[in-house]
Design a protein around this motif. Structure first.
Motif, PDB file in Angstrom:
ATOM      1  N   ARG A 426     -98.168   4.611  67.851  1.00 36.47           N
ATOM      2  CA  ARG A 426     -97.209   3.509  67.904  1.00 36.47           C
ATOM      3  C   ARG A 426     -96.362   3.453  66.642  1.00 36.47           C
ATOM      4  O   ARG A 426     -95.139   3.289  66.695  1.00 36.47           O
ATOM      5  N   ALA A 427     -96.992   3.623  65.477  1.00 35.15           N
ATOM      6  CA  ALA A 427     -96.246   3.571  64.214  1.00 35.15           C
ATOM      7  C   ALA A 427     -95.181   4.662  64.155  1.00 35.15           C
ATOM      8  O   ALA A 427     -94.053   4.436  63.703  1.00 35.15           O
ATOM      9  N   ALA A 428     -95.518   5.864  64.623  1.00 35.60           N
ATOM     10  CA  ALA A 428     -94.549   6.960  64.597  1.00 35.60           C
ATOM     11  C   ALA A 428     -93.385   6.685  65.533  1.00 35.60           C
ATOM     12  O   ALA A 428     -92.215   6.920  65.171  1.00 35.60           O
ATOM     13  N   MET A 429     -93.669   6.193  66.725  1.00 33.92           N
ATOM     14  CA  MET A 429     -92.602   5.905  67.678  1.00 33.92           C
ATOM     15  C   MET A 429     -91.717   4.763  67.195  1.00 33.92           C
ATOM     16  O   MET A 429     -90.497   4.783  67.393  1.00 33.92           O
ATOM     17  N   GLU A 430     -92.309   3.770  66.567  1.00 35.14           N
ATOM     18  CA  GLU A 430     -91.505   2.673  66.026  1.00 35.14           C
ATOM     19  C   GLU A 430     -90.620   3.133  64.877  1.00 35.14           C
ATOM     20  O   GLU A 430     -89.467   2.696  64.738  1.00 35.14           O
ATOM     21  N   GLU A 431     -91.155   4.047  64.066  1.00 34.50           N
ATOM     22  CA  GLU A 431     -90.390   4.517  62.909  1.00 34.50           C
ATOM     23  C   GLU A 431     -89.124   5.244  63.340  1.00 34.50           C
ATOM     24  O   GLU A 431     -88.048   5.039  62.766  1.00 34.50           O
ATOM     25  N   VAL A 432     -89.230   6.106  64.360  1.00 39.06           N
ATOM     26  CA  VAL A 432     -88.055   6.889  64.742  1.00 39.06           C
ATOM     27  C   VAL A 432     -87.104   6.122  65.648  1.00 39.06           C
ATOM     28  O   VAL A 432     -85.907   6.430  65.685  1.00 39.06           O
ATOM     29  N   SER A 433     -87.617   5.130  66.370  1.00 43.09           N
ATOM     30  CA  SER A 433     -86.782   4.430  67.346  1.00 43.09           C
ATOM     31  C   SER A 433     -86.208   3.127  66.834  1.00 43.09           C
ATOM     32  O   SER A 433     -85.227   2.616  67.391  1.00 43.09           O
ATOM     33  N   GLY A 434     -86.833   2.542  65.791  1.00 39.76           N
ATOM     34  CA  GLY A 434     -86.414   1.224  65.331  1.00 39.76           C
ATOM     35  C   GLY A 434     -86.823   0.110  66.263  1.00 39.76           C
ATOM     36  O   GLY A 434     -86.369  -1.029  66.118  1.00 39.76           O
ATOM     37  N   MET A 435     -87.687   0.395  67.220  1.00 37.19           N
ATOM     38  CA  MET A 435     -88.104  -0.593  68.212  1.00 37.19           C
ATOM     39  C   MET A 435     -89.499  -1.111  67.896  1.00 37.19           C
ATOM     40  O   MET A 435     -90.332  -0.384  67.370  1.00 37.19           O
ATOM     41  N   HIS A 436     -89.745  -2.381  68.250  1.00 37.74           N
ATOM     42  CA  HIS A 436     -91.097  -2.933  68.198  1.00 37.74           C
ATOM     43  C   HIS A 436     -91.773  -2.605  69.522  1.00 37.74           C
ATOM     44  O   HIS A 436     -91.322  -3.037  70.583  1.00 37.74           O
ATOM     45  N   LEU A 437     -92.854  -1.867  69.460  1.00 38.99           N
ATOM     46  CA  LEU A 437     -93.474  -1.341  70.681  1.00 38.99           C
ATOM     47  C   LEU A 437     -94.891  -1.852  70.912  1.00 38.99           C
ATOM     48  O   LEU A 437     -95.612  -1.322  71.752  1.00 38.99           O
ATOM     49  N   ARG A 438     -95.305  -2.883  70.193  1.00 36.67           N
ATOM     50  CA  ARG A 438     -96.650  -3.410  70.427  1.00 36.67           C
ATOM     51  C   ARG A 438     -96.827  -3.815  71.886  1.00 36.67           C
ATOM     52  O   ARG A 438     -97.875  -3.574  72.491  1.00 36.67           O
ATOM     53  N   TRP A 439     -95.790  -4.454  72.450  1.00 34.09           N
ATOM     54  CA  TRP A 439     -95.877  -4.899  73.842  1.00 34.09           C
ATOM     55  C   TRP A 439     -96.149  -3.726  74.780  1.00 34.09           C
ATOM     56  O   TRP A 439     -96.926  -3.856  75.739  1.00 34.09           O
ATOM     57  N   PHE A 440     -95.510  -2.596  74.519  1.00 36.53           N
ATOM     58  CA  PHE A 440     -95.671  -1.431  75.396  1.00 36.53           C
ATOM     59  C   PHE A 440     -97.110  -0.916  75.335  1.00 36.53           C
ATOM     60  O   PHE A 440     -97.744  -0.685  76.372  1.00 36.53           O
ATOM     61  N   PHE A 441     -97.628  -0.723  74.131  1.00 36.89           N
ATOM     62  CA  PHE A 441     -98.976  -0.170  74.007  1.00 36.89           C
ATOM     63  C   PHE A 441    -100.032  -1.177  74.442  1.00 36.89           C
ATOM     64  O   PHE A 441    -101.074  -0.793  74.996  1.00 36.89           O
ATOM     65  N   ASP A 442     -99.778  -2.472  74.226  1.00 33.05           N
ATOM     66  CA  ASP A 442    -100.728  -3.475  74.697  1.00 33.05           C
ATOM     67  C   ASP A 442    -100.902  -3.396  76.213  1.00 33.05           C
ATOM     68  O   ASP A 442    -102.022  -3.392  76.728  1.00 33.05           O
ATOM     69  N   GLN A 443     -99.788  -3.305  76.936  1.00 31.63           N
ATOM     70  CA  GLN A 443     -99.909  -3.410  78.386  1.00 31.63           C
ATOM     71  C   GLN A 443    -100.213  -2.082  79.075  1.00 31.63           C
ATOM     72  O   GLN A 443    -100.799  -2.068  80.159  1.00 31.63           O
ATOM     73  N   TRP A 444     -99.866  -0.961  78.464  1.00 33.04           N
ATOM     74  CA  TRP A 444    -100.104   0.316  79.139  1.00 33.04           C
ATOM     75  C   TRP A 444    -101.311   1.080  78.598  1.00 33.04           C
ATOM     76  O   TRP A 444    -101.847   1.943  79.285  1.00 33.04           O
ATOM     77  N   VAL A 445    -101.738   0.784  77.378  1.00 35.29           N
ATOM     78  CA  VAL A 445    -102.898   1.467  76.801  1.00 35.29           C
ATOM     79  C   VAL A 445    -104.125   0.559  76.783  1.00 35.29           C
ATOM     80  O   VAL A 445    -105.237   0.996  77.061  1.00 35.29           O
ATOM     81  N   HIS A 446    -103.916  -0.713  76.466  1.00 34.98           N
ATOM     82  CA  HIS A 446    -105.049  -1.620  76.281  1.00 34.98           C
ATOM     83  C   HIS A 446    -105.311  -2.519  77.483  1.00 34.98           C
ATOM     84  O   HIS A 446    -106.252  -3.308  77.456  1.00 34.98           O
TER      85      HIS A 446
END
Length: 834
Positions: A426-446
């Motif tokens: 998640r940290a790597a994807m956020e770094e390159v995209s500038g997006m907050h992705l906690r919501w994505f990983f919460d709902q699709w991974v957790h």
């Protein structure tokens, strides 16, 4: 030397006994860091034994560390010393070796002298009258935590260490282990790793191998193959290895991370392949296929790509705990399919992969759960392959090609030769995209599973808009999702909508009525998707530039019988530029179309065996007598095609199929396995009579090929549990039991497991003593519980024979079939370590 009294410490209970989030529930807490491990072992495959020592070097983590605790199961430990030979205090406590350290020393080096006759972890294959093996050989299989059955070590993925090994073996056997190796003048084999690895990736294999090399820039690349298998069968699946190295290096931004890569092929392997660092163990019978099977299967190249991808994802970057296993398996699945789609497949094949990931991820648990996740806390999901790959595919579509692959390269660069968890990705994807992705990983991974999504669209001529109605139903025990729903509208490209509520209606300005609207055209949505369009719209969607949208249309047109469908799908089938998989799927979509019989009859004799197989399967589902006539007129079929053929004949005339199947079943227990015989056994199990049980039972023996046993045992169980038999099933159950019980003594773990399951389904009380002996003697986790379940099921059947009326037996048989279907899905998932 053994301790005179128990050490003052308490071993942590197993993770299954701990509440979620408690100490040790994700992995053991550590006082000591393992720095290096050296094996010095004499391999004795004829005896099923190893003997020697392991030297482990530790540094302390905590200021006042407790004892050094090593995992071991059933090892005969004779002595524990320091590296210098000084005796140390030690004690075996359950499945642990507890060593008292010298507390005034910063680090500790211990040498454990031991021998092992393991029930799992290290597997021995010995040819003989009660064995299907072609040569004497051995191999290890460490994942999950089975290396402790032949090495005392901290057996968990959360500790990386340097590795070296010295091995001796009988004359004529070559030995392989991790890293670079040489054979010394005294006959011993020495191996050394340049970088560290984790416990479950330590491996050894030995056998009379032929070694084939590939010209790969800077990397020694080899296949180690037993003499019974041809060089050509190995090169058929391995010839693209150099290109795979190059593609994966480009995608990840990291060249292949080790100096060598070897595939070693073994018999009766537990899986299709296992990604031990630098030395993948591979299944000979699943991967090294003869030409007549390779023509209809692509397992081999899939497995090769999957296990190679693991050298990056799983080996160079390793899951920190088993709850993060998806970072190994999901990545390897995704990268392998991306690689094959680039090197040897067509875009339509990658679309099919995505469709498979979606279909198999509908009800999976969380990939990596949290305290609030509705899953099996601390345990990996049973669907880390497909669900994990689909999470990456969703990220790929949402972020786009450039950002997604930049994120993958950042993730690899930041974590190479380290331990990873979902937060790192998640940290790597956020770094390159500038997006907050906690919501994505919460709902699709957790979170669990996938939502149900329905989409309806209509054209409003008055306003000149496309009206899109969307609804979602959350997965069981999970909240509603925030869903990215893409629409492809001809003339407008792709529109991106977001659905966060239970339902939503969106209006999109358009220039006239669209020919079709493709929902999720790039395969970026994990959902049980229901799209409403009419037949002409689905036919028009076949013209989409997106392969995934084309595949959706082919699958949807199976429910339509109009002339437009026939014309469109027939054109696709006849188009040689289309992918083989899409052409075969179009044939299947026409299986019940009223006017498609002549097309299916034509392709039942096609030179392409995959298209021929699809047409034969479709003819088996047709009601017309001409379909059976076509089937009975076929001859000289390849093995997989013939297997489909006998099942298709059974769909029309079970009696004819039974007569044909009887001639396809070998009378020799040790005869080679074949897909057509497996299918014939299935036909006899479903449609034969009690006399066929004798034919089936001949194929249940220790000398039968392991790949043959599931078909034979399932067929025999179907005969024993046949609810249409007028007399009872006691005598048949007794025959079944006598055939299956000897398998409990097999030296192959999978054979023992299949025997337990078979006896649970259809055995009788004669099996109980043997099951009790196995439960007491086996050191394999779960075996005792499986035996207890089987004994309970047998006693329940025997104690209530009056309840076994037709309806009860029919329900039992249907339940067995449901379990077999579920097992087939599991087997496919295991085979798809690709």
């Amino acid at each position: 030397m053994p301790l005179a009294s128990a050490l003052p410490f308490v071993l942590s209970p197993s993770t299954t006994e701990l509440p979620y989030g408690g100490p040790g529930s994700q992995g053991p807490d550590r006082d000591w860091d393992l720095l290096a491990l050296h094996l010095d072992l004499d391999l004795q495959p004829e005896q099923g034994r190893v003997e020697g020592s392991v030297t482990l070097r530790f540094s302390r983590i905590t200021p006042q560390p407790g004892p050094i605790v090593l995992d071991q199961v059933g090892l005969s430990i004779s002595e524990v010393t320091s590296a210098e030979g000084l005796p140390m205090q030690w004690e075996q406590v359950g499945d642990h070796l507890v060593i008292q350290p010298v507390l005034n020393m910063e680090g500790q080096s211990v040498k454990v002298h031991y021998s092992a006759e393991p029930h799992t972890g290290l597997h021995f294959r010995r040819p003989g009258p009660d064995s299907p093996d072609s040569a004497l050989h051995l191999f290890s299989q460490g994942e999950g935590e089975d290396n402790r059955h032949w090495i005392p070590l901290p057996d968990h993925p959360g500790d990386r260490f340097a590795y070296s090994g010295r091995f001796t073996a009988p004359e004529g056997l070559k030995v392989l282990s991790n890293g670079q190796g040489t054979q010394h003048k005294d006959g011993s084999w020495h191996y050394q790793m340049q970088h560290d690895l984790v416990a479950y990736l330590v491996m050894v294999a030995a056998g009379p191998y032929q070694v084939y090399e590939y010209p790969t820039d800077g990397v020694l690349t080899q296949q180690w193959v037993l003499p019974a298998y041809s060089e050509q069968s190995a090169r058929n699946v391995g010839h693209r290895l150099p290109q795979m190295f190059e593609h994966m290096a480009q995608r990840t931004g990291m060249p292949y991370p080790w100096p060598v890569y070897r595939e070693v092929y073994v018999e009766r392997f537990l899986y299709s392949g296992m990604e031990n660092t630098t030395a993948t163990v591979m299944s000979s019978d699943r991967v090294l296929l003869p030409d007549d099977l390779a023509a209809t299967r692509r397992w081999g190249e899939n497995v090769v790509a999957h296990e190679l991808a693991h050298q990056w994802f799983g080996d160079a970057l390793t899951c920190d705990t088993w709850s993060e296993l998806w970072l190994n398996e999901g990545f390897a699945t995704f990268i392998a399919h991306d690689t094959l789609a680039t090197l040897s497949w067509q875009p339509q094949d990658y679309a099919w992969s995505t469709h498979t990931w979606v279909r198999r991820s509908q009800s999976s648990g969380p990939l990596s759960d949290r305290g609030w996740s509705p899953g099996d806390h601390g345990r990996p999901s049973n669907n880390v392959y497909n669900h994990g790959a689909m999470v990456l595919q969703m990220l790929r579509v949402m972020l786009g090609e450039e950002l997604f692959w930049a994120g993958i390269r950042r993730y690899v660069a930041d974590n190479r030769m380290g331990l990873v968890e979902t937060a790192d990705l998640r940290a790597a994807m956020e770094e390159v995209s500038g997006m907050h992705l906690r919501w994505f990983f919460d709902q699709w991974v957790h979170e669990r599973g996938a939502p149900k999504v329905s989409v309806r669209h209509r054209y409003d001529a008055q306003s000149g808009t496309l009206v899109v109605d969307m609804r979602q139903e959350a997965p069981k025990q999970s909240p509603l999702r925030t869903l990215m729903v893409e629409l492809e509208i001809p003339g407008r490209g792709i529109e991106r909508l977001w659905l966060s509520e239970a339902q939503s209606t969106v209006r999109i300005p358009v220039d006239g009525r669209p020919k079709y609207v493709s929902v999720d055209p790039q395969g970026g949505l994990l959902a049980d998707l229901d799209v409403t369009q009419n037949e002409l719209q689905w036919v028009a969607q076949l013209e989409s530039p997106h392969p995934y949208a084309q595949l959706q249309a082919i699958l949807a047109l199976q429910d339509f019988g109009g002339p437009q469908t026939l014309v469109a799908l027939e054109a696709l089938v006849r188009d040689p530029k289309q992918s083989q998989r899409f052409r075969a799927q179009a044939i299947e979509a026409l299986d019940t179309h009223p006017a498609a019989l002549s097309l299916l009859q034509q392709y039942a004799t096609d030179a392409d065996p995959v298209l021929q197989q699809a047409a034969i399967a479709a003819l088996g589902r047709r009601p017309e007598p001409q379909a059976l006539g076509t089937l009975l007129g076929l001859s000289q079929l390849l093995p997989d095609v013939q297997a489909t053929w006998i099942r298709a004949v059974a769909g029309h005339s079970p009696d004819k199929a039974v007569r044909l199947a009887r001639g396809m079943v070998s009378g020799r227990p040790g005869a080679p396995a074949s897909p057509q015989e497996s299918a014939a056994l299935q036909v006899l199990g479903e449609h034969g009579d009690d006399s066929d049980l004798r034919r089936i039972l001949k194929r249940i023996s220790l000398s039968s090929p392991e790949s043959m046993l599931p078909s034979a045992m399932n067929a025999a169980a179907s005969r024993v549990l046949d609810p249409d038999r007028p007399e009872g099933h006691q005598a048949l159950s007794s025959s079944f039991t006598r055939a299956v019980v000897p398998l409990l003594g097999s030296d192959a773990l999978r054979t023992r497991q299949r025997a337990i399951y078979g006896l649970q389904q259809a055995g009788d009380t004669q099996a109980i003593p043997a099951l009790q002996v196995l439960a007491r003697s086996s050191r394999v986790p779960g075996t005792a519980d499986s035996c207890a379940d089987a004994i309970e099921a047998i006693r329940a059947r025997q104690q209530a024979p009056e309840l076994q009326d037709d309806n009860a037996l029919r329900a039992q048989l249907e339940g067995l079939q449901e379990q077999l279907d579920a097992l087939e899905e599991t087997v496919q998932a295991l085979q798809e370590r690709y």
